[in-house]
Design an enzyme around this catalytic site. Structure first.
Site, PDB file in Angstrom:
ATOM      1  NE  ARG A   1      -3.410   0.205   2.800  1.00 48.28           N
ATOM      2  CZ  ARG A   1      -4.013   0.793   3.576  1.00 48.28           C
ATOM      3  NH1 ARG A   1      -4.416  -0.231   4.874  1.00 48.28           N
ATOM      4  NH2 ARG A   1      -4.879   1.701   3.318  1.00 48.28           N
TER       5      ARG A   1
ATOM      6  CG  ASN B   1      -7.912   9.642   2.375  1.00 43.93           C
ATOM      7  OD1 ASN B   1      -8.402   9.105   2.862  1.00 43.93           O
ATOM      8  ND2 ASN B   1      -7.746  10.277   1.476  1.00 43.93           N
TER       9      ASN B   1
ATOM     10  CG  HIS C   1      -8.385   7.080   9.867  1.00 45.86           C
ATOM     11  ND1 HIS C   1      -9.380   7.245   8.579  1.00 45.86           N
ATOM     12  CD2 HIS C   1      -8.666   7.145  11.411  1.00 45.86           C
ATOM     13  CE1 HIS C   1     -10.313   6.776   9.363  1.00 45.86           C
ATOM     14  NE2 HIS C   1     -10.518   7.056  11.686  1.00 45.86           N
TER      15      HIS C   1
ATOM     16  CB  CYS D   1      11.584   1.733  22.506  1.00 47.30           C
ATOM     17  SG  CYS D   1      12.499   1.448  20.405  1.00 47.30           S
TER      18      CYS D   1
ATOM     19  CB  ALA E   1     -12.856  14.881  -5.390  1.00 46.66           C
TER      20      ALA E   1
HETATM   21  P1  OAD Z   1     -14.897   4.747   2.123  1.00 45.39           P
HETATM   22  O1  OAD Z   1     -13.995   3.587   0.742  1.00 45.39           O
HETATM   23  O2  OAD Z   1     -15.927   3.729   2.544  1.00 45.39           O
HETATM   24  O3  OAD Z   1     -15.905   5.830   0.423  1.00 45.39           O
HETATM   25  C1  OAD Z   1     -15.368   6.226  -0.562  1.00 45.39           C
HETATM   26  C2  OAD Z   1     -16.541   7.511  -0.635  1.00 45.39           C
HETATM   27  O4  OAD Z   1     -15.667   7.832  -2.110  1.00 45.39           O
HETATM   28  C3  OAD Z   1     -17.373   6.903  -0.956  1.00 45.39           C
HETATM   29  O5  OAD Z   1     -18.690   7.384  -0.607  1.00 45.39           O
HETATM   30  C4  OAD Z   1     -17.414   7.172  -2.441  1.00 45.39           C
HETATM   31  O6  OAD Z   1     -18.975   7.125  -3.563  1.00 45.39           O
HETATM   32  C5  OAD Z   1     -16.396   8.100  -2.747  1.00 45.39           C
HETATM   33  N1  OAD Z   1     -15.455   8.305  -3.506  1.00 45.39           N
HETATM   34  C6  OAD Z   1     -15.274   7.423  -4.768  1.00 45.39           C
HETATM   35  N2  OAD Z   1     -14.650   8.065  -5.814  1.00 45.39           N
HETATM   36  C7  OAD Z   1     -14.791   9.578  -6.022  1.00 45.39           C
HETATM   37  C8  OAD Z   1     -14.373  10.254  -6.419  1.00 45.39           C
HETATM   38  N3  OAD Z   1     -13.716  10.373  -7.426  1.00 45.39           N
HETATM   39  N4  OAD Z   1     -14.500  11.585  -5.601  1.00 45.39           N
HETATM   40  C9  OAD Z   1     -15.294  11.497  -4.808  1.00 45.39           C
HETATM   41  N5  OAD Z   1     -16.375  10.497  -3.820  1.00 45.39           N
HETATM   42  C10 OAD Z   1     -15.824   9.049  -4.872  1.00 45.39           C
HETATM   43  O7  OAD Z   1     -13.868   4.894   2.385  1.00 45.39           O
HETATM   44  P2  OAD Z   1     -13.650   6.165   3.654  1.00 45.39           P
HETATM   45  O8  OAD Z   1     -14.904   7.234   3.892  1.00 45.39           O
HETATM   46  O9  OAD Z   1     -12.681   7.273   3.904  1.00 45.39           O
HETATM   47  O10 OAD Z   1      -9.867   3.196   8.516  1.00 45.39           O
HETATM   48  O11 OAD Z   1     -13.424   5.236   4.671  1.00 45.39           O
HETATM   49  C11 OAD Z   1     -12.742   5.552   6.152  1.00 45.39           C
HETATM   50  C12 OAD Z   1     -12.535   4.667   6.218  1.00 45.39           C
HETATM   51  O12 OAD Z   1     -12.678   3.731   6.771  1.00 45.39           O
HETATM   52  C13 OAD Z   1     -11.149   4.777   6.119  1.00 45.39           C
HETATM   53  O13 OAD Z   1      -9.994   5.325   7.022  1.00 45.39           O
HETATM   54  C14 OAD Z   1     -10.653   3.084   6.684  1.00 45.39           C
HETATM   55  C15 OAD Z   1     -11.303   2.381   6.781  1.00 45.39           C
HETATM   56  O14 OAD Z   1     -12.070   1.640   8.114  1.00 45.39           O
HETATM   57  C16 OAD Z   1      -9.035   3.131   8.822  1.00 45.39           C
HETATM   58  O15 OAD Z   1      -7.896   1.627   8.043  1.00 45.39           O
HETATM   59  C17 OAD Z   1      -9.234   3.172  10.521  1.00 45.39           C
END
Ligand code: OAD
Length: 252
Positions: free
Chosen positions: A70, A102, A119, A130, A235
Site C-alpha cells: 500500500r 486518509n 488515521h 520503544c 472530487a
Molecule cells: P470508503 O471506501 O468507505 O468510501 C469512499 C467514498 O468515496 C465513497 O462514498 C465513494 O462514493 C466516494 N468516491 C469514490 N470515488 C470518488 C471520487 N472520485 N470523488 C469523490 N468521492 C468518491 O472510504 P472512507 O470513507 O475514507 O479507516 O473510509 C473511512 C475509513 O474506513 C478509512 O479511513 C479506513 C476504513 O476503515 C481506517 O483504516 C482506520
C-alpha cells in the site's frame, strides 16, 4: 458543470473558517483504491485479518508486506485536481483546515497548509515497544530478506503509523479536528462514505453548531440526510469548479 448552489459559493466567499473532511474517494482519481467501493481494498483483503494488532502479532510479515504494498502505491501516486483545488482554496479564504481519514499524505504533497490526519500516515513507521520512528527502507529490507522488520534499538516489531481497528484515534488530532469543526462557517465532506466514527460525526457536529454543510460524492453516504447540500460527482471535477467560482466571487 458540477451542480452546486449559489448559496454554497456565497457562504464560502464570506467564510472566516472553512473545514473539510476527506476520505478515500478524494484519492481515487490518483489511483489509490477506496475501502468500500467495489474493487476497493477491503474487497481484496479481509480487514480483520490484516488491520488489527492481534493479526499483526500473529503474522507480522504478512501485515508488514501488505502495508509495504500500500505504501508503494501511495508513494507512486500524485495528488490530483481535487487535492490541488483544496490547496488553492486556501488563497481565497482566511482560514482552511483539511481533516483527513486518509493515510496517503497527498494533501500535504499538494501543499495544503493545515492537514489533520485522523488515521495516521502510511509513510511513517515506528517500533511497537520503544516507539522509535523507523524509516520505510529498513522495513523493506527486512521484508525482502523474509524476516519481520524489527527495531534496531530494542528488537521490537515495526508497525505502520496508522490507526487499526480497535485502536483509539490520536487524541491531539481528534481534538484539533473537533476544534476546527466547532468554528467552521462552511464544512465540506468530500469522498467519504461517512460510516466510520468518530470522523463521520464531524459533518453532523458542524451543522449543529451552525455551519453550512455540503458533501461532494458520486454516491449517497451516511451523512447525505444531514447535510444542506450534496454535489454529486467526482472530487476532481467538482472541487476545481467550486474553487474557481469562489475565486471569481471573492475577486469581484
Ligand atoms: P470508503 O471506501 O468507505 O468510501 C469512499 C467514498 O468515496 C465513497 O462514498 C465513494 O462514493 C466516494 N468516491 C469514490 N470515488 C470518488 C471520487 N472520485 N470523488 C469523490 N468521492 C468518491 O472510504 P472512507 O470513507 O475514507 O479507516 O473510509 C473511512 C475509513 O474506513 C478509512 O479511513 C479506513 C476504513 O476503515 C481506517 O483504516 C482506520
Amino acid at each position: 458543470m458540477p451542480d452546486f448552489s449559489d448559496t454554497l459559493v456565497d457562504r464560502l466567499a464570506e467564510a472566516d473558517h472553512v473545514a473539510v473532511l476527506t476520505g478515500a474517494g478524494i484519492s481515487a482519481e490518483s489511483g489509490i483504491p477506496t475501502f468500500r467501493d467495489p474493487g476497493g481494498l477491503w474487497d481484496e483483503f479481509d480487514p480483520q485479518e490484516l488491520a488489527n494488532v492481534e493479526a499483526f502479532l500473529d503474522n507480522p510479515e504478512l501485515v508488514q508486506g501488505w502495508y509495504r504494498h500500500r505504501r508503494q502505491v501511495v508513494v507512486e501516486a500524485e495528488p490530483n485536481a481535487g487535492h490541488q483545488a483544496l490547496a488553492d482554496l486556501e488563497a481565497h479564504v482566511p482560514s482552511l483546515a483539511v481533516v483527513t481519514q486518509n493515510v496517503d499524505n497527498l494533501h500535504t504533497r499538494a501543499e495544503t497548509g493545515t492537514v489533520i490526519e485522523l488515521h495516521g500516515n502510511i509513510t511513517d513507521n515506528y517500533c511497537m515497544d520503544c516507539e522509535r520512528a523507523v524509516g520505510a527502507e529498513a522495513v523493506d529490507v527486512a521484508i525482502q530478506e523474509g524476516e519481520p522488520a524489527r527495531c534496531p534499538d530494542c528488537e521490537g516489531l515495526i508497525r505502520p503509523d496508522v490507526v487499526w481497528f480497535g485502536e483509539m484515534l490520536p487524541a491531539d488530532a481528534m481534538a484539533r479536528a473537533e476544534a476546527v469543526t466547532e468554528r467552521a462557517d462552511v464544512f465540506l465532506s468530500v469522498g467519504t462514505s461517512a460510516v466510520v466514527h468518530p470522523a463521520a460525526q464531524l459533518p453532523v457536529a458542524a451543522r449543529e453548531q451552525g455551519a453550512y454543510v455540503a458533501e461532494v460524492n458520486p454516491d449517497t453516504t451516511g451523512v447525505t440526510d444531514d447535510v444542506h447540500e450534496t454535489i454529486r460527482g467526482p472530487a476532481g471535477d467538482v472541487l476545481p469548479a467550486l474553487v474557481d467560482a469562489v475565486a471569481a466571487r471573492v475577486d469581484v
